[in-house]
Motif scaffolding. Structure first.
Motif, PDB file in Angstrom:
ATOM      1  N   ARG A  16      79.932  35.607  20.304  1.00 28.81           N
ATOM      2  CA  ARG A  16      80.726  35.194  19.145  1.00 28.81           C
ATOM      3  C   ARG A  16      81.720  36.296  18.792  1.00 28.81           C
ATOM      4  O   ARG A  16      81.351  37.448  18.616  1.00 28.81           O
ATOM      5  CB  ARG A  16      79.816  34.945  17.945  1.00 28.81           C
ATOM      6  CG  ARG A  16      78.843  33.797  18.112  1.00 28.81           C
ATOM      7  CD  ARG A  16      77.978  33.709  16.871  1.00 28.81           C
ATOM      8  NE  ARG A  16      77.017  32.617  16.953  1.00 28.81           N
ATOM      9  CZ  ARG A  16      76.115  32.368  16.007  1.00 28.81           C
ATOM     10  NH1 ARG A  16      76.044  33.140  14.935  1.00 28.81           N
ATOM     11  NH2 ARG A  16      75.276  31.368  16.157  1.00 28.81           N
ATOM     12  N   VAL A  61      79.590  24.141  20.162  1.00 27.44           N
ATOM     13  CA  VAL A  61      79.498  25.286  19.273  1.00 27.44           C
ATOM     14  C   VAL A  61      78.074  25.339  18.745  1.00 27.44           C
ATOM     15  O   VAL A  61      77.457  24.310  18.476  1.00 27.44           O
ATOM     16  CB  VAL A  61      80.494  25.151  18.100  1.00 27.44           C
ATOM     17  CG1 VAL A  61      80.434  26.374  17.220  1.00 27.44           C
ATOM     18  CG2 VAL A  61      81.904  24.965  18.644  1.00 27.44           C
ATOM     19  N   VAL A  86      84.436  22.989  21.003  1.00 27.61           N
ATOM     20  CA  VAL A  86      85.164  24.232  20.846  1.00 27.61           C
ATOM     21  C   VAL A  86      86.671  24.013  20.842  1.00 27.61           C
ATOM     22  O   VAL A  86      87.424  24.763  20.239  1.00 27.61           O
ATOM     23  CB  VAL A  86      84.751  25.222  21.954  1.00 27.61           C
ATOM     24  CG1 VAL A  86      85.215  24.737  23.317  1.00 27.61           C
ATOM     25  CG2 VAL A  86      85.311  26.599  21.682  1.00 27.61           C
ATOM     26  N   VAL A  91      90.518  30.034  20.625  1.00 26.43           N
ATOM     27  CA  VAL A  91      89.079  30.133  20.884  1.00 26.43           C
ATOM     28  C   VAL A  91      88.775  31.598  21.177  1.00 26.43           C
ATOM     29  O   VAL A  91      89.041  32.081  22.282  1.00 26.43           O
ATOM     30  CB  VAL A  91      88.648  29.238  22.059  1.00 26.43           C
ATOM     31  CG1 VAL A  91      87.147  29.378  22.307  1.00 26.43           C
ATOM     32  CG2 VAL A  91      89.008  27.783  21.785  1.00 26.43           C
ATOM     33  N   PHE A 112      86.596  28.666  15.385  1.00 24.51           N
ATOM     34  CA  PHE A 112      85.872  28.275  16.582  1.00 24.51           C
ATOM     35  C   PHE A 112      85.558  26.802  16.451  1.00 24.51           C
ATOM     36  O   PHE A 112      84.639  26.406  15.747  1.00 24.51           O
ATOM     37  CB  PHE A 112      84.589  29.092  16.748  1.00 24.51           C
ATOM     38  CG  PHE A 112      84.125  29.153  18.182  1.00 24.51           C
ATOM     39  CD1 PHE A 112      84.686  30.057  19.058  1.00 24.51           C
ATOM     40  CD2 PHE A 112      83.161  28.286  18.657  1.00 24.51           C
ATOM     41  CE1 PHE A 112      84.286  30.113  20.382  1.00 24.51           C
ATOM     42  CE2 PHE A 112      82.753  28.334  19.973  1.00 24.51           C
ATOM     43  CZ  PHE A 112      83.313  29.251  20.842  1.00 24.51           C
TER      44      PHE A 112
END
Length: 732
Positions: A14, A57, A63, A82, A396
């Protein structure tokens, strides 16, 4: 590259706010529609640990392509960010639409990125529009790499596609476009196709097998080494040719072995400089697998070979009033200079701005100056205002993950910048700046619209303003002559998406109506008219009589008014009144309601009354005289003619010139242009090129572009004028 072992990083993938520009990579994915850009982004996010195995996600949602319009169309129509993390580096992946109608989103991605990843489908090859973008990147020295996708297709060939890329992108130096890996194929299936199950590293001479769903590294057996020797030799020579060590090539040709570490370091420097363009292969992970084929190698290239934001020069900067300014190169401690590269609306949060920070550090709840000086005539008003930044977040999919700050070189989303539009500059309140805007294509497809109902009329203006603020490739026109609201777009798909956004996002229903061009009228021959305005109804009356003569003039003459009255038949104080009335009637038209131009109106005679004559009476008499003259003359329709310049590949020049002739165009000449292209110049009636943006794209397979500008009005052929009059009568 390829000499490090990697494990699945899980939640570490992340991406949060970066602490320094050196730990950021901004990469834009470029390729034709259907080449697999969005699938590749999701595969990279899965390998980096930002997605779970189902390609979702971790807290739900896709995504990329999460917008409702994108899901319905199954096509990217907007720029998507992204962000993922790999080896401690934050990688901002900018997924762009591949369809030509959304090239504005692509240009925004190019502005926000420091390197480009060209995605080429092995099944379809390199198209003309992708070549054009490659040339744009080459012009500014942007580092590039190539990823070949769709290797699973039956007719796909990695070697053939690599050769096609070298021919299309090599620019006279095909040895600058070479593969870093060769595909490792598994056993042949009954249909004869051998699927790609892994990669062979040419520099490291290692095998990377993805057949199990995990990347397994091994040494090649002796039988494979001769198969890669030729490709490895070409790659080594290509890398050494770009080395800063000028003695390395001589030593290599003399038989001295070159250390793999040295080759990798030279390769990384050449890629970062934009002088060498490696070719890789990638494929999404199979169901349940953790890594897609080639994704680890690609992330290694991005983090180790692509440049940091520190290596990119900032855009040209001035003060809002135009005085030049020097901007420090990506210094987090310098004065703030950031740019809005995309604007969108959220039904709950409101306006969200995707921002690239070029200098300084942007913090949540910070007071900033917003400068917006958009292209003239696009419907964007210049503005210089102070605003307070809302929450900062990194996106995201549909999720927004809060961050406290954004350093120079990084990207993030900013909430509640109510005045900021795409292309605007954010800077310090005490040191306002304005960045030079990036080049945007001119929208050349007109879409005339009107509100569907009364309720929509109230919302239409606000909806259109928000739409234009988000998308600088649209242009809003409110034509005072045709009384139409026209939204200029780049193509049919672009227009359809704009209408969907008006309906779905802003709740405005509109009807599309035929677009009308601004016609004119003129006299075909000399004519005379008498205007008599006499009214006596008790009390103060109205009395004015004038006699005029009207004759046509050459194009571009406008309206001339000549006073030849003798003997004071029309008192001197009322001559300007007659002229005012004539010009007012000319603006309204005398036959089909189009403005009258290119005539000389001569006032010959008239009568006045000592009491009842007035300014208003003679204005009315002048208008009546012009209408009477028109009734006895042949009124000709004039149509606008545009100067059109078409830049087209040499293979399509003949088709383009033939098409222009079929549109009643006059070809003025041709000029050779770089890159095997020709510039065709012509004059074409505007009524014939309303859909030219769509037709030219079809004619040239998406490789040509054109621009247009108004030249003049010319008489319309009688048969065409008759059709226009009939159409106007039916629509009345």
């Amino acid at each position: 590259m390829g000499d490090k072992a990697h494990t699945h990083p899980g939640a570490a993938g992340r991406a949060q706010a970066a602490d320094h520009p050196a730990s950021v990579r901004n990469v834009v994915l470029v390729g034709s529609s259907g080449s697999g850009k969005t699938t590749l982004v999701e595969a990279l996010a899965l390998t980096a640990g930002a997605l779970n195995r189902a390609g979702r996600v971790e807290d739900g949602g896709c995504v990329s392509d999460y917008d409702e319009i994108e899901q319905r169309r199954r096509r990217s129509v907007q720029l998507s960010l992204v962000p993922v993390t790999w080896d401690g580096i934050k990688v901002n992946l900018l997924d762009t639409p591949g369809y030509a109608d959304f090239v504005g989103e692509l240009r925004a991605g190019l502005r926000a990125a420091d390197a480009a990843l060209f995605v080429v489908s092995a099944a379809d090859g390199v198209d003309g529009s992708t070549r054009v973008v490659w040339e744009e990147c080459a012009a500014v020295g942007m580092p590039r790499a190539i990823v070949i996708t769709h290797l699973e297709a039956a007719r796909a060939g990695f070697e053939e596609t690599t050769r096609a890329c070298a021919e299309a992108f090599g620019a006279g130096d095909p040895d600058a476009v070479l593969p870093l890996y060769l595909p490792l194929r598994g056993p042949r299936r009954p249909d004869g196709h051998a699927p790609v199950t892994g990669l062979i590293g040419l520099l490291t001479q290692k095998l990377f097998d993805y057949a199990s769903g995990e990347r397994v590294e091994s040494a090649p057996d002796a039988a494979r080494l001769p198969l890669i020797e030729e490709a490895r030799g070409r790659l080594i020579e290509g890398v050494i040719a770009e080395s800063e060590d000028e003695t390395l090539m001589d030593r290599y040709l003399a038989g001295e072995p070159v250390d793999v570490k040295t080759l990798i370091e030279d390769l990384e420097r050449a890629v970062a400089r934009g002088s060498f363009f490696p070719v890789l292969a990638a494929a999404p992970a199979a169901e349940g697998a953790r890594q897609g084929l080639g994704t680890v190698e690609l992330l290694e290239l991005i983090t180790r070979g692509f440049p940091t934001p520190l290596e990119r020069a900032a855009p040209r900067v001035t003060t809002p009033d135009g005085r030049p300014r020097e901007l420090p190169r990506c210094d987090p401690d310098a004065s703030l200079a950031a740019e809005v590269v995309k604007t969108s609306s959220d039904p709950y949060v409101g306006r969200i701005s995707l921002v690239r920070v070029f200098s300084g550090t942007l913090r949540a709840d910070q007071a900033v100056h917003v400068s917006g000086h958009g292209p003239a005539g696009r419907g964007h008003e210049d503005h210089d205002v102070d605003e307070r930044v809302g929450a900062l977040s990194t996106p995201f999919g549909k999720q927004q993950r809060p961050v406290s700050h954004v350093v120079a070189g990084d990207l993030a989303c900013v909430a509640r910048l109510t005045r900021a539009e795409t292309g605007d500059t954010l800077s310090s309140k005490d040191d306002p700046l304005l960045m030079e805007p990036w080049a945007m294509p001119e929208p050349l497809l007109p879409l005339a619209i009107r509100a569907h109902g009364k309720a929509d009329e109230d919302r239409l203006s606000q909806g259109l303003a928000r739409l234009v603020a988000e998308d600088p490739t649209t242009r809003l026109e409110q034509n005072p002559e045709t009384h139409q609201v026209v939204l200029w777009c780049l193509g049919e798909a672009h227009a359809d998406v704009a209408l969907e956004r008006l309906r779905g996002r802003y709740g405005v229903q509109v009807d599309v109506v035929p677009h009308r061009v601004s016609l004119r009228e003129t006299f075909g021959r000399k004519a005379a008219g008498r205007g008599r305005h006499v009214k006596q109804s008790g009390g103060h009356g109205q009395y004015a009589i004038c006699e005029i003569e009207v004759e046509p003039l050459p194009g571009g003459s406008g309206i001339e008014f000549v006073d030849e009255v003798v003997g004071g038949a029309v008192p001197r104080q009322f001559v300007p009144s007659v002229e005012k009335g004539v010009r007012a009637q000319a603006a309204k038209g005398v036959a089909a309601g189009h403005p009258l131009i290119d005539v000389r109106v001569t006032l010959r005679d008239g009568k006045a009354h000592s009491v009842d004559s007035s300014d208003a009476a003679f204005q009315t008499a002048g208008a009546l005289a012009l209408r009477e003259a028109a009734a006895g003359a042949a009124i000709r329709l004039l149509e606008p003619v545009a100067e059109v310049s078409v830049l087209v590949g040499d293979d399509y020049v003949g088709a383009v010139m033939s098409d222009l002739s079929g549109r009643r165009g006059r070809v003025l000449g041709t000029e050779q242009a770089p890159g095997g292209r020709t510039l065709v110049r012509a004059e074409v009636p505007e009524i014939e090129i309303g859909r030219y943006a769509v037709d030219l794209r079809s004619l040239s397979h998406g490789t040509a572009r054109f621009d247009r500008r108004y030249a003049r009005h010319e008489p319309m052929p009688p048969q065409v004028a008759q059709r226009v009059r009939e159409a106007a009568h039916e629509g009345a």
